[in-house]
Design an enzyme around this catalytic site. Structure first.
Site, PDB file in Angstrom:
ATOM      1  N   TYR A 294       1.325  -8.973   0.253  1.00 62.69           N
ATOM      2  CA  TYR A 294      -0.034  -9.175  -0.282  1.00 62.69           C
ATOM      3  C   TYR A 294      -0.114  -9.370  -1.796  1.00 62.69           C
ATOM      4  CZ  TYR A 294       0.446  -4.077  -0.841  1.00 62.69           C
ATOM      5  OH  TYR A 294       0.893  -2.831  -1.174  1.00 62.69           O
TER       6      TYR A 294
ATOM      7  N   ARG B  92       0.617  -0.319 -10.094  1.00 60.93           N
ATOM      8  CA  ARG B  92       1.551   0.323  -9.159  1.00 60.93           C
ATOM      9  C   ARG B  92       2.692  -0.654  -8.891  1.00 60.93           C
ATOM     10  NH1 ARG B  92      -0.545  -0.214  -3.674  1.00 60.93           N
ATOM     11  NH2 ARG B  92       1.139  -1.702  -3.481  1.00 60.93           N
TER      12      ARG B  92
ATOM     13  N   HIS C  43       2.877   0.603  -1.892  1.00 64.22           N
ATOM     14  CA  HIS C  43       1.953   1.750  -1.782  1.00 64.22           C
ATOM     15  C   HIS C  43       2.717   3.033  -1.448  1.00 64.22           C
ATOM     16  CE1 HIS C  43      -1.442   4.209  -0.675  1.00 64.22           C
ATOM     17  NE2 HIS C  43      -0.905   4.382   0.520  1.00 64.22           N
TER      18      HIS C  43
HETATM   19  C1  TPP Z   1     -10.131   9.521   3.932  1.00 61.41           C
HETATM   20  C2  TPP Z   1      -8.923   8.639   4.042  1.00 61.41           C
HETATM   21  N1  TPP Z   1      -9.068   7.375   4.455  1.00 61.41           N
HETATM   22  C3  TPP Z   1      -8.006   6.549   4.553  1.00 61.41           C
HETATM   23  C4  TPP Z   1      -6.754   7.014   4.238  1.00 61.41           C
HETATM   24  C5  TPP Z   1      -5.545   6.094   4.319  1.00 61.41           C
HETATM   25  N2  TPP Z   1      -5.087   5.758   2.983  1.00 61.41           N
HETATM   26  C6  TPP Z   1      -4.018   6.366   2.440  1.00 61.41           C
HETATM   27  S1  TPP Z   1      -3.732   5.854   0.896  1.00 61.41           S
HETATM   28  C7  TPP Z   1      -5.027   4.790   0.917  1.00 61.41           C
HETATM   29  C8  TPP Z   1      -5.345   3.933  -0.284  1.00 61.41           C
HETATM   30  C9  TPP Z   1      -5.689   4.716  -1.490  1.00 61.41           C
HETATM   31  O1  TPP Z   1      -5.734   3.902  -2.614  1.00 61.41           O
HETATM   32  P1  TPP Z   1      -6.113   4.434  -4.036  1.00 61.41           P
HETATM   33  O2  TPP Z   1      -7.244   5.387  -3.962  1.00 61.41           O
HETATM   34  O3  TPP Z   1      -6.305   3.246  -4.915  1.00 61.41           O
HETATM   35  O4  TPP Z   1      -4.847   5.274  -4.505  1.00 61.41           O
HETATM   36  P2  TPP Z   1      -3.324   4.846  -4.670  1.00 61.41           P
HETATM   37  O5  TPP Z   1      -2.674   5.087  -3.331  1.00 61.41           O
HETATM   38  O6  TPP Z   1      -3.260   3.418  -5.083  1.00 61.41           O
HETATM   39  O7  TPP Z   1      -2.773   5.766  -5.693  1.00 61.41           O
HETATM   40  C10 TPP Z   1      -5.670   4.844   2.138  1.00 61.41           C
HETATM   41  C11 TPP Z   1      -6.832   4.010   2.506  1.00 61.41           C
HETATM   42  C12 TPP Z   1      -6.626   8.363   3.814  1.00 61.41           C
HETATM   43  N3  TPP Z   1      -5.471   8.898   3.469  1.00 61.41           N
HETATM   44  N4  TPP Z   1      -7.726   9.146   3.712  1.00 61.41           N
END
Ligand code: TPP
Length: 381
Positions: free
Chosen positions: A288, A275, A279
């Site tokens: 980070y 990525r 984020h």
């Molecule tokens: C159930 C839930 N917990 C926490 C969040 C907050 N949150 C949003 S994105 C994220 C990280 C997700 O990372 P990943 O699965 O690696 O996907 P990426 O965003 O890197 O595509 C979190 C913890 C959420 N949206 N839903």
């Protein structure tokens, strides 16, 4: 002696079950196109893609990147509330989405603008969600593209449920869910993988391992050797692919989808990518991760390597390249203009499609919104 744990032979739930040895994924990534744009043979996976289709994959990656970049600009200018970029993940998204049949269904997260576009969804409709003017505004049935899930991992369960429905109906439809590396730690994902494995659901779990879940690096996400190794515990065959290689992601997805359609059950794909943006536009990734890491990822750029490959095979020259870039920029400009002009939806619709029998809380909230709209001079219904 009869082992009572063994179901009767012919039990459909046991179809296609594999031994531990058969399930153990290779550590090496499947890679058909390396970072220099050199094509490689693989003993199992081939991308049988003609010249026009190769150019089309390239065009799509450029278009997706241009709209992605425009979306970041739109957020910076206050036109979108927040946006989650897919910069660097174009090969993972375009390659995998290009391997699906029209009748298949995608269950995406919030980062899958590229997948949506390949499925024919108007990006303006998806960006309404980011603009806060409307819910997911496309017709999921027209595109086989479910509304993006913001709660992490929930879409995996939707995909498995949908896939089982297709299986019970005898419909040749495969469900593909897109997950991040962080989503593999979610309870919902665990339940979805368990169910898919046990039931032999025609579903593909396409995990884009972009190395981070917000600020959590994948090394801290799991103690498993790789995300693909998790498949062993669910009885689901898994494969690791270079997620920056559009031919590799196409080939492994194609195989997984074909097998699912043939009744051979689910597959877990780990597409290893990066990525390159933060984020979301609300995040500061410099807090980070080191800049050098991002620069190293730029050298593995999915679009650059495809351009090198096409040029080396006389499938792309300066004029064709300019055409692709101009068309991508034009589309991005159109997205901007149409987003500005799009009407705001009726916020009351927030409450329209949730419960058949609304709960008390729900009705209170709907009344609250109605009052607020009244105070702002937006007539009650
Ligand atoms: C159930 C839930 N917990 C926490 C969040 C907050 N949150 C949003 S994105 C994220 C990280 C997700 O990372 P990943 O699965 O690696 O996907 P990426 O965003 O890197 O595509 C979190 C913890 C959420 N949206 N839903």
């Amino acid at each position: 002696m009869v082992d009572e744990r063994e179901p009767a032979s012919g039990d459909p739930h046991r179809r296609g079950r594999r031994t531990a040895e058969e399930l153990l994924p290779a550590d090496e990534l499947v890679q058909l196109l390396d970072a220099d744009g050199v094509r490689h043979e693989h003993p199992r996976y081939t991308a049988e893609v003609g010249d026009d289709a190769l150019r089309e994959l390239y065009r799509w990656m450029n278009v997706v990147r241009a709209v992605d970049r425009e979306s970041i600009h739109l957020q910076r200018q206050g036109q979108l509330g927040v946006y989650a970029s897919g910069l660097g993940q174009e090969a993972a998204q375009v390659g995998s989405a290009s391997a699906l049949a029209d009748a298949d269904w995608v269950f995406p997260s919030y980062r899958e603008l590229g997948v949506g576009m390949v499925r024919g969804v108007d990006p303006v409709r998806l960006l309404h969600l980011n603009r806060g003017t409307w819910l997911a505004d496309h017709d999921p049935h027209e595109h086989g593209f479910a509304p993006p899930s913001i709660p992490i991992g929930t879409q995996a369960l939707h995909a498995v449920g949908f896939a089982l429905g297709a299986l019970f109906d005898g419909a040749p439809i495969v469900a593909v869910t897109y997950l991040g590396d962080g989503a593999t730690s979610e309870g919902d994902t665990h339940e979805a993988l368990t169910f898919a494995g046990v039931m032999g659901a025609p579903v593909v779990f396409f995990v884009q391992n972009n190395q981070y879940a917000i600020s959590v690096p994948v090394e801290e996400q799991t103690a498993a050797p790789t995300l693909a190794h998790k498949g062993v515990g669910y009885g689901i065959p898994a494969v690791r692919v270079d997620g920056n290689d559009v031919l590799g992601t196409y080939a492994v997805t194609r195989e997984a989808v074909d097998r699912a359609r043939a009744g051979e059950g689910p597959t877990l794909i780990e597409a290893v990518t990066y990525r390159r943006e933060a984020h979301t536009t609300s995040d500061d990734a410099d807090r980070y991760r080191p800049r050098e890491e991002v620069e190293a990822a730029e050298a593995r750029d999915p679009i650059l390597r495809m351009a090198r490959y096409l040029r080396a095979n006389d499938l792309l020259d300066d004029a064709a390249e300019r055409e692709v870039q101009d068309a991508a920029a034009r589309l991005a400009g159109e997205v901007r203009a149409r987003l500005y002009d799009a009407p705001h939806g009726d916020p009351r619709e927030l409450f329209s499609h949730v419960y058949v029998d609304p709960t008390g809380h729900f009705e209170e909230q709907a009344a609250l919104l109605e009052r607020e709209l009244g105070e702002r001079g937006q007539a009650p219904r």
